[in-house]
Design a protein around this motif. Structure first.
Motif, short mmCIF file in Angstrom:
data_model
loop_
_atom_site.label_atom_id
_atom_site.label_comp_id
_atom_site.label_asym_id
_atom_site.label_seq_id
_atom_site.Cartn_x
_atom_site.Cartn_y
_atom_site.Cartn_z
N LEU A 125 29.44 41.71 38.38
CA LEU A 125 29.05 41.33 39.74
C LEU A 125 29.53 39.92 40.07
CD1 LEU A 125 25.41 42.77 39.88
CD2 LEU A 125 27.50 43.78 40.80
N ALA A 126 29.42 39.01 39.10
CA ALA A 126 29.89 37.64 39.31
C ALA A 126 31.40 37.64 39.58
CB ALA A 126 29.56 36.78 38.10
N LYS A 127 32.15 38.43 38.83
CA LYS A 127 33.60 38.51 39.04
C LYS A 127 33.92 39.03 40.44
CE LYS A 127 34.81 39.36 34.17
NZ LYS A 127 35.36 40.37 33.22
N GLN A 128 33.20 40.07 40.87
CA GLN A 128 33.43 40.63 42.20
C GLN A 128 33.23 39.57 43.28
OE1 GLN A 128 30.91 44.04 42.77
NE2 GLN A 128 32.13 45.37 41.46
N MET A 129 32.14 38.81 43.19
CA MET A 129 31.83 37.82 44.22
C MET A 129 32.83 36.67 44.22
SD MET A 129 27.66 37.72 44.32
CE MET A 129 27.45 37.33 42.59
N LEU A 130 33.25 36.24 43.03
CA LEU A 130 34.23 35.15 42.97
C LEU A 130 35.59 35.59 43.52
CD1 LEU A 130 33.26 33.69 39.48
CD2 LEU A 130 32.99 32.55 41.70
N LEU A 131 35.95 36.87 43.33
CA LEU A 131 37.18 37.38 43.92
C LEU A 131 37.05 37.48 45.43
CD1 LEU A 131 38.24 40.14 41.34
CD2 LEU A 131 39.31 37.90 41.72
N MET A 132 35.85 37.84 45.93
CA MET A 132 35.61 37.85 47.37
C MET A 132 35.77 36.44 47.95
SD MET A 132 32.35 40.45 47.45
CE MET A 132 31.79 39.95 49.07
N LEU A 133 35.30 35.43 47.21
CA LEU A 133 35.45 34.05 47.66
C LEU A 133 36.92 33.67 47.73
CD1 LEU A 133 34.16 31.32 48.36
CD2 LEU A 133 34.04 30.83 45.91
N ARG A 134 37.72 34.18 46.79
CA ARG A 134 39.14 33.86 46.77
C ARG A 134 39.89 34.41 48.00
NH1 ARG A 134 39.87 29.66 45.04
NH2 ARG A 134 39.98 29.09 42.86
N ASP A 135 39.31 35.37 48.72
CA ASP A 135 39.94 35.89 49.93
C ASP A 135 40.04 34.83 51.02
OD1 ASP A 135 40.26 38.37 48.80
OD2 ASP A 135 38.45 39.23 49.68
N CYS A 182 30.84 33.41 27.71
CA CYS A 182 31.55 34.62 27.27
C CYS A 182 33.06 34.38 27.41
CB CYS A 182 31.11 35.79 28.15
SG CYS A 182 32.10 37.28 28.00
N LYS A 183 33.78 34.63 26.35
CA LYS A 183 35.23 34.36 26.34
C LYS A 183 35.96 35.16 27.41
CE LYS A 183 39.30 34.56 23.36
NZ LYS A 183 39.82 34.94 22.04
N ASP A 184 35.59 36.42 27.59
CA ASP A 184 36.25 37.26 28.59
C ASP A 184 36.04 36.70 29.99
OD1 ASP A 184 37.49 39.83 29.57
OD2 ASP A 184 35.50 40.03 30.46
N PHE A 185 34.84 36.20 30.26
CA PHE A 185 34.55 35.64 31.57
C PHE A 185 35.31 34.32 31.78
CE2 PHE A 185 31.53 33.54 34.63
CZ PHE A 185 31.84 34.36 35.71
N PHE A 186 35.41 33.51 30.72
CA PHE A 186 36.17 32.26 30.83
C PHE A 186 37.63 32.55 31.14
CE2 PHE A 186 33.09 29.98 27.72
CZ PHE A 186 32.13 29.95 28.72
N ALA A 187 38.19 33.57 30.50
CA ALA A 187 39.59 33.94 30.75
C ALA A 187 39.78 34.38 32.20
CB ALA A 187 40.02 35.05 29.79
N PHE A 188 38.80 35.12 32.71
CA PHE A 188 38.84 35.53 34.12
C PHE A 188 38.84 34.32 35.05
CE2 PHE A 188 36.17 35.93 37.90
CZ PHE A 188 36.88 36.85 38.65
N LEU A 189 37.96 33.35 34.78
CA LEU A 189 37.87 32.17 35.63
C LEU A 189 39.18 31.39 35.65
CD1 LEU A 189 34.30 30.84 34.70
CD2 LEU A 189 34.98 32.02 36.79
N GLU A 190 39.74 31.17 34.47
CA GLU A 190 40.96 30.36 34.39
C GLU A 190 42.16 31.08 35.02
OE1 GLU A 190 41.37 29.24 30.32
OE2 GLU A 190 39.69 27.84 30.39
N SER A 191 42.19 32.39 34.94
CA SER A 191 43.30 33.13 35.54
C SER A 191 43.21 33.18 37.06
CB SER A 191 43.35 34.56 34.98
OG SER A 191 42.18 35.28 35.36
N ASN A 192 42.03 32.86 37.61
CA ASN A 192 41.85 32.86 39.06
C ASN A 192 41.63 31.45 39.63
OD1 ASN A 192 41.61 35.81 40.18
ND2 ASN A 192 40.57 35.82 38.20
N GLN A 193 42.15 30.46 38.92
CA GLN A 193 42.15 29.07 39.40
C GLN A 193 40.75 28.46 39.55
OE1 GLN A 193 45.22 27.27 39.84
NE2 GLN A 193 45.73 29.09 38.66
N PHE A 194 39.86 28.82 38.63
CA PHE A 194 38.55 28.19 38.55
C PHE A 194 38.45 27.37 37.27
CE2 PHE A 194 37.45 32.02 41.10
CZ PHE A 194 36.86 31.40 42.20
N ASP A 195 37.90 26.17 37.37
CA ASP A 195 37.46 25.45 36.18
C ASP A 195 35.99 25.78 35.97
OD1 ASP A 195 39.92 24.05 35.67
OD2 ASP A 195 39.46 22.80 37.40
#
Length: 234
Positions: free
Chosen positions: A182-192, A208-221
């Motif tokens: 759900l967090a990933k979905q909302m952060l991608l909505m913000l990226r729109d 969580c390593k998987d979540f960190f990788a998602f954040l960094e690949s979508n220009q989030f620190d």
């Protein structure tokens, strides 16, 4: 002066237009934007039910003037907020509109808070969005709605909500969307509507390593707090 100030902000950010564009027109003859406006005024006034909000409509001078052509009953508000509406569409339009204003738009280095919270509701156990959940802050179980939320915190000090999602506890462990999903979905909505690099601040549950990788690949620190027994590997 809550209602007049809110009306000024309401018009500044075109909230009525955004509700209409999201398919919310009328309920029992009353415009949907007016019901939403009254609901927000009721929340600011600490009304605990739509009954109190409907009573407030007969006491607040500005709302009485706005409602003059219509007769508002309590069931009008109840039925509006229990009906299915495109709230996610409205949320995306609202966030997009906020990014068009110099005072409210997110800029490089601003922060997005990510967290989840329990909204306890002990009197209606059969509601589909309630689950028997453990609250780590109070160390107790309760029937509650589990909200996952992201919130904007600007360098100017201004804070406002971005998106929320309701997490449903699955009957079988491992099924359905997790709070991380759900967090990933909302952060991608913000990226729109926001392209700049942002910080995501979160508690250590999201470590969580998987979540960190998602954040960094979508220009989030990101920033969080690790427990003493946590080991991170590159």
């Amino acid at each position: 002066a809550g209602a007049p100030i809110l009306r000024t902000l309401w018009e500044r950010f075109d909230i009525s237009l955004l509700l209409t564009q999201s398919g919310m027109m009328k309920r029992s003859g009353v415009p949907s934007w007016l019901l939403c406006f009254l609901y927000v005024v009721g929340l600011i006034s600490n009304c605990s039910s739509v009954v109190q909000m409907a009573d407030l409509a007969q006491k607040d001078s500005l709302i009485k003037l706005m409602l003059k052509p219509w007769r508002l009953a309590q069931y009008t508000m109840s039925r509006f907020f229990t009906a299915s509406h495109a709230w996610k569409t409205f949320g995306k339009k609202r966030v997009g509109r906020l990014q068009q204003d110099e005072l409210t738009k997110l800029q490089e280095g601003d922060v997005v808070n990510l967290d989840d919270t329990h909204c306890a509701h002990p009197y209606a156990k059969q509601l589909p969005f309630l689950s028997w959940l453990f609250d780590h802050s109070t160390k107790t179980y309760s029937w509650a709605m589990n909200l996952v939320v992201i919130q904007a915190v600007l360098k100017s000090g201004l804070e406002y909500p971005l998106f929320y999602s309701i997490w449903h506890k699955p009957e079988n462990k491992g099924e359905g969307l997790t709070k991380l999903d759900l967090a990933k979905q909302m952060l991608l909505m913000l990226r729109d509507s926001v392209e700049c690099r942002l910080w995501v601040s979160m508690d250590r549950w999201y470590l969580c390593k998987d979540f960190f990788a998602f954040l960094e690949s979508n220009q989030f620190d990101w920033v969080t707090k690790a427990k003493r027994n946590t080991a991170l590997f590159r």
